[in-house]
Design a protein around this motif. Structure first.
Motif, PDB file in Angstrom:
ATOM      1  N   ALA A 106     -10.435   1.059  -6.557  1.00  0.00           N
ATOM      2  CA  ALA A 106      -9.122   1.406  -7.121  1.00  0.00           C
ATOM      3  C   ALA A 106      -8.144   1.763  -6.009  1.00  0.00           C
ATOM      4  N   GLY A 107      -8.644   2.442  -4.964  1.00  0.00           N
ATOM      5  CA  GLY A 107      -7.768   2.853  -3.870  1.00  0.00           C
ATOM      6  C   GLY A 107      -7.210   1.657  -3.113  1.00  0.00           C
ATOM      7  N   LEU A 108      -8.082   0.754  -2.713  1.00  0.00           N
ATOM      8  CA  LEU A 108      -7.634  -0.435  -1.981  1.00  0.00           C
ATOM      9  C   LEU A 108      -6.695  -1.271  -2.849  1.00  0.00           C
ATOM     10  N   TYR A 109      -7.029  -1.378  -4.123  1.00  0.00           N
ATOM     11  CA  TYR A 109      -6.195  -2.163  -5.041  1.00  0.00           C
ATOM     12  C   TYR A 109      -4.777  -1.588  -5.116  1.00  0.00           C
ATOM     13  N   GLN A 110      -4.711  -0.265  -5.200  1.00  0.00           N
ATOM     14  CA  GLN A 110      -3.407   0.397  -5.324  1.00  0.00           C
ATOM     15  C   GLN A 110      -2.500   0.071  -4.133  1.00  0.00           C
ATOM     16  N   TRP A 163       2.496 -13.968   0.776  1.00  0.00           N
ATOM     17  CA  TRP A 163       2.009 -13.035  -0.259  1.00  0.00           C
ATOM     18  C   TRP A 163       1.602 -13.781  -1.527  1.00  0.00           C
ATOM     19  N   ASN A 164       2.136 -14.985  -1.731  1.00  0.00           N
ATOM     20  CA  ASN A 164       1.741 -15.761  -2.904  1.00  0.00           C
ATOM     21  C   ASN A 164       0.322 -16.331  -2.780  1.00  0.00           C
ATOM     22  N   LYS A 165      -0.271 -16.198  -1.616  1.00  0.00           N
ATOM     23  CA  LYS A 165      -1.655 -16.659  -1.430  1.00  0.00           C
ATOM     24  C   LYS A 165      -2.672 -15.626  -1.922  1.00  0.00           C
ATOM     25  N   LEU A 166      -2.165 -14.507  -2.424  1.00  0.00           N
ATOM     26  CA  LEU A 166      -3.044 -13.472  -2.985  1.00  0.00           C
ATOM     27  C   LEU A 166      -2.781 -13.358  -4.478  1.00  0.00           C
ATOM     28  N   ALA A 167      -3.858 -13.319  -5.277  1.00  0.00           N
ATOM     29  CA  ALA A 167      -3.713 -13.024  -6.707  1.00  0.00           C
ATOM     30  C   ALA A 167      -4.377 -11.682  -6.970  1.00  0.00           C
ATOM     31  N   LEU A 168      -3.784 -10.916  -7.885  1.00  0.00           N
ATOM     32  CA  LEU A 168      -4.304  -9.587  -8.186  1.00  0.00           C
ATOM     33  C   LEU A 168      -4.709  -9.492  -9.649  1.00  0.00           C
ATOM     34  N   ARG A 169      -5.811  -8.800  -9.886  1.00  0.00           N
ATOM     35  CA  ARG A 169      -6.233  -8.515 -11.259  1.00  0.00           C
ATOM     36  C   ARG A 169      -6.455  -7.005 -11.346  1.00  0.00           C
ATOM     37  N   ALA A 170      -5.775  -6.365 -12.320  1.00  0.00           N
ATOM     38  CA  ALA A 170      -5.796  -4.896 -12.353  1.00  0.00           C
ATOM     39  C   ALA A 170      -7.102  -4.339 -12.927  1.00  0.00           C
ATOM     40  N   THR A 171      -7.611  -4.975 -13.998  1.00  0.00           N
ATOM     41  CA  THR A 171      -8.822  -4.416 -14.611  1.00  0.00           C
ATOM     42  C   THR A 171      -9.876  -5.482 -14.864  1.00  0.00           C
ATOM     43  N   PRO A 172     -11.062  -5.298 -14.332  1.00  0.00           N
ATOM     44  CA  PRO A 172     -11.343  -4.357 -13.241  1.00  0.00           C
ATOM     45  C   PRO A 172     -10.692  -4.856 -11.958  1.00  0.00           C
TER      46      PRO A 172
END
Ligand code: ADP
Ligand code: MG
Length: 351
Positions: A106-110, A163-172
């Motif tokens: 969660a920390g790294l994701y934030q 930055w568009n080369k990264l996708a993020l998923r919040a949960t999990p």
């Protein structure tokens, strides 16, 4: 942050603060009551140093124990987000070639999520995938080299950035990389993130009057030992000397300064600083000497200060105005220096 050497705008800033506080202390008749009403801690972290001041500590809060807790928080932060630590979670993520979702804490994701938000806000001027360029120019974990990379090297590094080369998923919480060789660099946010984590620790201890700093990323709550708002010195953007430009009171807020005058190298008479423009693949040029941002959390103002430095003297004040950011800019004009605040900064001082 997370550098192995200590050259930072912020170190100078804090020295200036210390100087200012020292002078203030001399002007008052002794400082005997300080030991009761002020706990001061400090040490090295992230290639720079941290400082924690607690005024009117609640009964039961002891300096030694608090220092151990603060350092344990810092160790946790470094283990999450440092590129200088090969075993950190971020270093493992950077080495992971998987094209699938990679679970993260969660920390790294934030911190990564805040980086992406700032990229969107600045149209990509701020970009945490900047790592290959930062390393190429010698501002990363690898040894410093005062050499200007050639165009082919810059192009090759630029291919890996975006930055568009990264996708993020919040949960999990998870990250997906569009290329195996993406290299995330959270140095522009890490000091601020660390300060926020320390502030959270202090809050849970019932501590209400404190100032926490890691280099130029600062957060203050309540009042100082004399019952006045904490004061932060913004320094002149000069590589060769340290001088206070102006002092800003800061209560229940965060402040961060980024500049081009501490962390740089010179080659053939030109100065190359550690803020890199993803568009050109090179250190930003121009006459913006430093940017200071005031806001609610230190991670956000830490990133914003870097972002505004990258945008430069033309575009940054416009963004600060349109987004209501409290920012203070210092620009060099020949031998002169001119400072000016955004509308929200002026409102902050007036309140
Ligand atoms: P400091 O850590 O010295 O206080 P900053 O907070 O401004 O300075 O962070 C600068 C660091 O941010 C650089 O050393 C580099 O690792 C990283 N960086 C450089 N350019 C960019 C950029 N365009 N976007 C995001 N991070 C950057
Ligand atoms: Mg920053």
């Amino acid at each position: 942050m997370l550098r192995t050497y200590i050259t930072s705008v912020s170190v100078g800033l804090l020295r200036a603060v210390k100087l200012a506080l020292g002078v203030l202390c001399l002007m008052l008749v002794g400082c005997e009551q300080r030991s009761d009403s002020l706990i001061e801690l400090g040490g090295s972290t992230m290639g720079t140093y941290y400082s924690v001041k607690v005024a009117h500590p609640p009964g039961g809060v002891a300096a030694e124990q608090l220092q151990a807790q603060v350092e344990s928080v810092l160790d946790t932060v470094i283990a999450e987000i440092s590129t200088y630590e090969e075993t950190s979670e971020l270093s493992r993520l950077n080495r992971d070639p998987s094209p699938d979702w990679i679970a993260v804490s969660a920390g790294l994701y934030q911190v990564i999520a805040e980086g992406q938000r700032l990229s969107a806000l600045t149209d990509g001027a701020f970009d945490i995938t900047i790592g290959p360029l930062v390393n190429l120019w010698g501002f990363g974990p690898e040894a410093r080299r005062a050499r200007v990379p050639n165009a082919a090297e810059i192009r090759a590094a630029q291919d890996r950035v975006g930055w568009n080369k990264l996708a993020l998923r919040a949960t999990p919480p998870a990250i997906r990389k569009a290329r195996a060789d993406i290299y995330i660099d959270l140095s522009s946010l890490g000091e601020g993130y660390g300060v926020d984590r320390i502030a959270a620790l202090l809050n849970t201890q019932g501590i209400t009057d404190y100032m926490v700093a890691i280099a130029g990323a600062i957060r203050a709550r309540g009042v100082n030992a004399k019952g006045q708002p904490w004061a932060i010195a913004i320094e002149q953007p000069m590589p060769d000397r340290r001088a206070v430009h102006r002092v800003v009171p800061i209560a229940d807020r965060a402040l961060s300064t980024s500049g081009d005058y501490r962390n740089f190298f010179e080659h053939e008479g030109r100065r190359y600083s550690h803020e890199i423009d993803p568009d050109t693949g090179a250190p930003v040029e121009g006459n913006l000497g430093s940017v200071t941002v005031i806001g609610d959390t230190t991670m956000v103002v830490d990133g914003l200060a870097t972002a505004l430095m990258v945008l430069g003297a033309q575009r940054a004040p416009a963004l600060a105005a349109s987004q209501g950011l409290a920012a203070y800019f210092i620009v060099r004009e020949g031998d002169d220096i001119r400072g000016f605040g955004s509308p929200a900064f002026q409102r902050y001082l007036a309140q």
